[in-house]
Structure formats: C-alpha cells, structure tokens
Design a protein around this motif. Structure first.
Motif, PDB file in Angstrom:
ATOM      1  N   ILE A  96      -4.889   8.325  -0.404  1.00  0.00           N
ATOM      2  CA  ILE A  96      -4.773   9.618  -0.464  1.00  0.00           C
ATOM      3  C   ILE A  96      -4.832  10.369   1.230  1.00  0.00           C
ATOM      4  O   ILE A  96      -5.805  10.153   1.850  1.00  0.00           O
ATOM      5  N   ILE A  97      -3.742  11.069   1.544  1.00  0.00           N
ATOM      6  CA  ILE A  97      -3.621  11.810   2.790  1.00  0.00           C
ATOM      7  C   ILE A  97      -3.741  13.241   2.469  1.00  0.00           C
ATOM      8  O   ILE A  97      -2.732  13.594   2.208  1.00  0.00           O
ATOM      9  N   PRO A  98      -4.834  13.863   2.427  1.00  0.00           N
ATOM     10  CA  PRO A  98      -4.868  15.330   2.177  1.00  0.00           C
ATOM     11  C   PRO A  98      -3.980  16.096   3.013  1.00  0.00           C
ATOM     12  O   PRO A  98      -3.952  16.004   4.155  1.00  0.00           O
ATOM     13  N   VAL A  99      -3.211  16.979   2.234  1.00  0.00           N
ATOM     14  CA  VAL A  99      -2.469  17.945   2.778  1.00  0.00           C
ATOM     15  C   VAL A  99      -2.716  19.455   2.575  1.00  0.00           C
ATOM     16  O   VAL A  99      -2.393  19.774   1.395  1.00  0.00           O
ATOM     17  N   ASN A 100      -3.549  19.879   3.089  1.00  0.00           N
ATOM     18  CA  ASN A 100      -4.395  21.258   2.703  1.00  0.00           C
ATOM     19  C   ASN A 100      -3.232  22.286   2.811  1.00  0.00           C
ATOM     20  O   ASN A 100      -2.958  22.830   4.075  1.00  0.00           O
ATOM     21  N   ILE A 101      -2.464  22.657   1.665  1.00  0.00           N
ATOM     22  CA  ILE A 101      -1.596  23.588   1.834  1.00  0.00           C
ATOM     23  C   ILE A 101      -2.017  25.235   2.098  1.00  0.00           C
ATOM     24  O   ILE A 101      -1.392  26.044   2.448  1.00  0.00           O
ATOM     25  N   GLY A 102      -3.303  25.235   1.771  1.00  0.00           N
ATOM     26  CA  GLY A 102      -3.845  26.595   2.150  1.00  0.00           C
ATOM     27  C   GLY A 102      -4.256  26.740   3.646  1.00  0.00           C
ATOM     28  O   GLY A 102      -4.293  28.199   4.020  1.00  0.00           O
ATOM     29  N   LYS A 103      -4.109  25.886   4.565  1.00  0.00           N
ATOM     30  CA  LYS A 103      -4.333  25.798   5.995  1.00  0.00           C
ATOM     31  C   LYS A 103      -3.003  25.843   6.628  1.00  0.00           C
ATOM     32  O   LYS A 103      -2.948  25.485   7.935  1.00  0.00           O
ATOM     33  N   GLY A 104      -1.984  25.372   5.992  1.00  0.00           N
ATOM     34  CA  GLY A 104      -0.663  25.248   6.471  1.00  0.00           C
ATOM     35  C   GLY A 104      -0.432  23.630   6.985  1.00  0.00           C
ATOM     36  O   GLY A 104       0.506  23.487   7.757  1.00  0.00           O
ATOM     37  N   ASP A 105      -1.215  22.782   6.407  1.00  0.00           N
ATOM     38  CA  ASP A 105      -0.960  21.459   7.092  1.00  0.00           C
ATOM     39  C   ASP A 105       0.534  20.911   6.608  1.00  0.00           C
ATOM     40  O   ASP A 105       1.112  20.011   7.321  1.00  0.00           O
ATOM     41  N   GLN A 106       1.192  21.547   5.344  1.00  0.00           N
ATOM     42  CA  GLN A 106       2.654  21.079   5.295  1.00  0.00           C
ATOM     43  C   GLN A 106       3.292  21.346   6.280  1.00  0.00           C
ATOM     44  O   GLN A 106       4.667  20.923   6.110  1.00  0.00           O
ATOM     45  N   MET A 142       0.832  -1.223   0.161  1.00  0.00           N
ATOM     46  CA  MET A 142       0.002  -0.051   0.125  1.00  0.00           C
ATOM     47  C   MET A 142       0.769   1.104  -0.046  1.00  0.00           C
ATOM     48  O   MET A 142       1.911   1.304   0.666  1.00  0.00           O
ATOM     49  N   ILE A 143       0.546   2.023  -0.734  1.00  0.00           N
ATOM     50  CA  ILE A 143       1.183   3.459  -0.981  1.00  0.00           C
ATOM     51  C   ILE A 143       0.366   4.489  -0.304  1.00  0.00           C
ATOM     52  O   ILE A 143      -0.849   4.669  -0.608  1.00  0.00           O
ATOM     53  N   ASP A 144       0.927   5.253   0.860  1.00  0.00           N
ATOM     54  CA  ASP A 144       0.116   6.331   1.127  1.00  0.00           C
ATOM     55  C   ASP A 144       0.805   7.488   0.631  1.00  0.00           C
ATOM     56  O   ASP A 144       2.000   7.929   0.446  1.00  0.00           O
ATOM     57  N   LEU A 145      -0.236   8.386  -0.297  1.00  0.00           N
ATOM     58  CA  LEU A 145       0.066   9.598  -0.880  1.00  0.00           C
ATOM     59  C   LEU A 145      -0.277  10.514  -0.063  1.00  0.00           C
ATOM     60  O   LEU A 145      -1.457  11.063   0.098  1.00  0.00           O
ATOM     61  N   HIS A 146       0.492  11.462   0.322  1.00  0.00           N
ATOM     62  CA  HIS A 146       0.386  12.759   0.848  1.00  0.00           C
ATOM     63  C   HIS A 146       0.042  13.809   0.047  1.00  0.00           C
ATOM     64  O   HIS A 146       1.363  14.172  -0.764  1.00  0.00           O
ATOM     65  N   TYR A 147      -0.962  14.540  -0.111  1.00  0.00           N
ATOM     66  CA  TYR A 147      -1.216  15.160  -1.381  1.00  0.00           C
ATOM     67  C   TYR A 147      -2.091  16.369  -1.261  1.00  0.00           C
ATOM     68  O   TYR A 147      -2.983  16.403  -0.079  1.00  0.00           O
ATOM     69  N   TRP A 148      -1.968  17.244  -2.475  1.00  0.00           N
ATOM     70  CA  TRP A 148      -2.822  18.507  -2.437  1.00  0.00           C
ATOM     71  C   TRP A 148      -3.044  18.515  -3.962  1.00  0.00           C
ATOM     72  O   TRP A 148      -2.305  18.098  -4.634  1.00  0.00           O
ATOM     73  N   THR A 149      -4.195  19.253  -4.463  1.00  0.00           N
ATOM     74  CA  THR A 149      -4.443  19.544  -5.626  1.00  0.00           C
ATOM     75  C   THR A 149      -3.723  20.410  -6.349  1.00  0.00           C
ATOM     76  O   THR A 149      -4.193  21.301  -7.002  1.00  0.00           O
ATOM     77  N   THR A 150      -2.315  20.161  -6.645  1.00  0.00           N
ATOM     78  CA  THR A 150      -1.476  21.045  -7.306  1.00  0.00           C
ATOM     79  C   THR A 150      -0.641  20.270  -8.560  1.00  0.00           C
ATOM     80  O   THR A 150      -0.893  19.008  -8.564  1.00  0.00           O
ATOM     81  N   PRO A 151      -0.300  20.828  -9.533  1.00  0.00           N
ATOM     82  CA  PRO A 151       0.250  20.199 -10.586  1.00  0.00           C
ATOM     83  C   PRO A 151       1.261  19.073 -10.074  1.00  0.00           C
ATOM     84  O   PRO A 151       1.213  17.905 -10.703  1.00  0.00           O
TER      85      PRO A 151
END
Length: 232
Positions: A28-38, A1-10
């Motif tokens: 998919i593990i969302p990383v909301n860069i607009g909220k500073g999750d990164q 299994m692959i965990d993908l830490h991801y947000w909707t960028t290119p």
C-alpha cells in the motif's frame, strides 16, 4: 508485486478486499486525499484523473514493463482476469458480474458519493441536494435488495460485483439509510462483513487513517431529520 495507491474511501476498500481475498502480495502506498496527494505529479502519471485507487503491476502477464491501472472498476476487472478469481469464465456468468459491476460504477457509487458530499463536505447545507441524493440512494438500495432476494450474492457466487458494491453500503447510516428496510441487502451485507478478508481490509484502513471524516451536526440534523421523513 502489486503497488496499490490507496486511501480509505469506498473505492479504495474495493481493491484491498480483492487483494486480501486473493492472498496476493501487495504494497500500500498511501495517497492522502485530504492533503492533496492525489495532485502530485508522480501520482498523476498513473492516475491522470487524480483519483484513487490506482495500481502498478510489476509482474504483468507476458512480462515486460509494469502496467498501471486507474479507476476502481477497471482495477477489479484487471485483477480478476489476470488471476482468474471472482469472475466466471462462461459468457452468461461473466455478463452477470460485469453488468452489476458497471451498475455500481455508474449508479450506486456516484449517487452515494453525492450523498456524502452534500451531507458531509459541502461548504453549506443544501436541504434540496441532500434530499435528492438520499432518495436516489434509497432507490438504488431497493434495486440491490430485490436483486438479492433470490440469490446469496449479486451475481450468484461471490464476485467482484460484491466487492464493488459492499464498501458503498458500509456508510449506510451516513447516507440516511436503514438496512432494516432492506432485509435481503442486510443479510448480504452481514455475510460479507464477516468474511475474514474483508475484516483484514478494513483493519488496514484503520491503521492508515484512524480518523475518518464525520458528519457535521447541522448535516446530521438535515440528513436524519427532514430528509428521513421525505424518504419514508
């Protein structure tokens, strides 16, 4: 299994495209860069440069502890080599793919990224900066158009080089570019856009982030007014 830490960028789309094309199980593990999750400590453990995407491979080749990988180009290469997909095994074919993968990582992505920053996110509109990066994006589109003039895909066969470049062409209108000016690039773009796996990848993006950022009116005026004339 692959965990993908991801947000909707290119850069994020590159990896969902590969995973959908390969039919591999992933989460998919969302990383909301607009909220500073990164910047959260748990994310920085796997992506010390606080950028998405990153993956954690829970079943690495040879077994042992999970392997984490950050940087989209490194992730594509890791997955392609592990699963033997979308990269040739011969030296010449592999070199073709790798040089165009690095071209995207070092050229198309950063320059289009600066284009996006100054036209969409900068706190003030700076016509010189927008003009500079629109022109450089235009030049890079021309490089890719010429490359595609005598082959269906960037390295001949569909590969991670195409997966890396395509998401950076998707927002071409926001980059002040017209695909009608680049007929070979347009043909390539439409071919990849129609692939079922690519459609699935972008459908997932819409589920995770249904409200992507849009241009401000002032940026739109500069991008499609003044700079459009300078590029023509």
């Amino acid at each position: 299994m692959i965990d993908l830490h991801y947000w909707t960028t290119p850069n994020g789309h590159k990896i969902t495209i590969f995973l959908e094309e390969s039919g591999l199980p992933y989460r998919i593990i969302p990383v909301n860069i607009g909220k500073g999750d990164q910047f959260k400590p748990e994310f920085l453990k796997i992506s010390p440069n606080n950028r998405i995407p990153a993956i954690v491979d829970h079943e690495p080749t040879g077994g042992g502890a999970p392997i984490s990988v950050f940087e989209s180009g490194a992730i594509l290469l890791y997955l392609a080599e592990k699963f033997g997909r979308f990269i040739p095994s011969d030296a010449r074919g592999r070199t073709e793919v790798l040089q165009w993968l690095f071209w995207q990582m070092g050229g198309l992505g950063p320059m289009a990224g600066q284009n996006h920053h100054f036209s969409q996110y900068a706190p003030e509109n700076i016509p010189y900066a927008i003009d500079r990066y629109v022109k450089e994006t235009n030049r890079l589109y021309g490089v890719l158009d010429k490359r595609l003039s005598d082959r269906p895909f960037i390295a001949g066969s569909y590969s991670i080089a195409d997966m890396a470049a395509y998401p950076w062409i998707v927002p071409h209108k926001n980059q002040g570019q017209s695909l009608d000016d680049f007929p070979h690039l347009k043909r390539w773009f439409e071919t990849i856009q129609a692939r079922p796996a690519v459609i699935r990848a972008y459908d997932k993006a819409k589920e995770i982030n249904p409200q992507p950022a849009t241009l401000t009116e002032e940026s739109r005026r500069i991008l499609f007014g003044q700079t459009a004339k300078s590029v023509a």
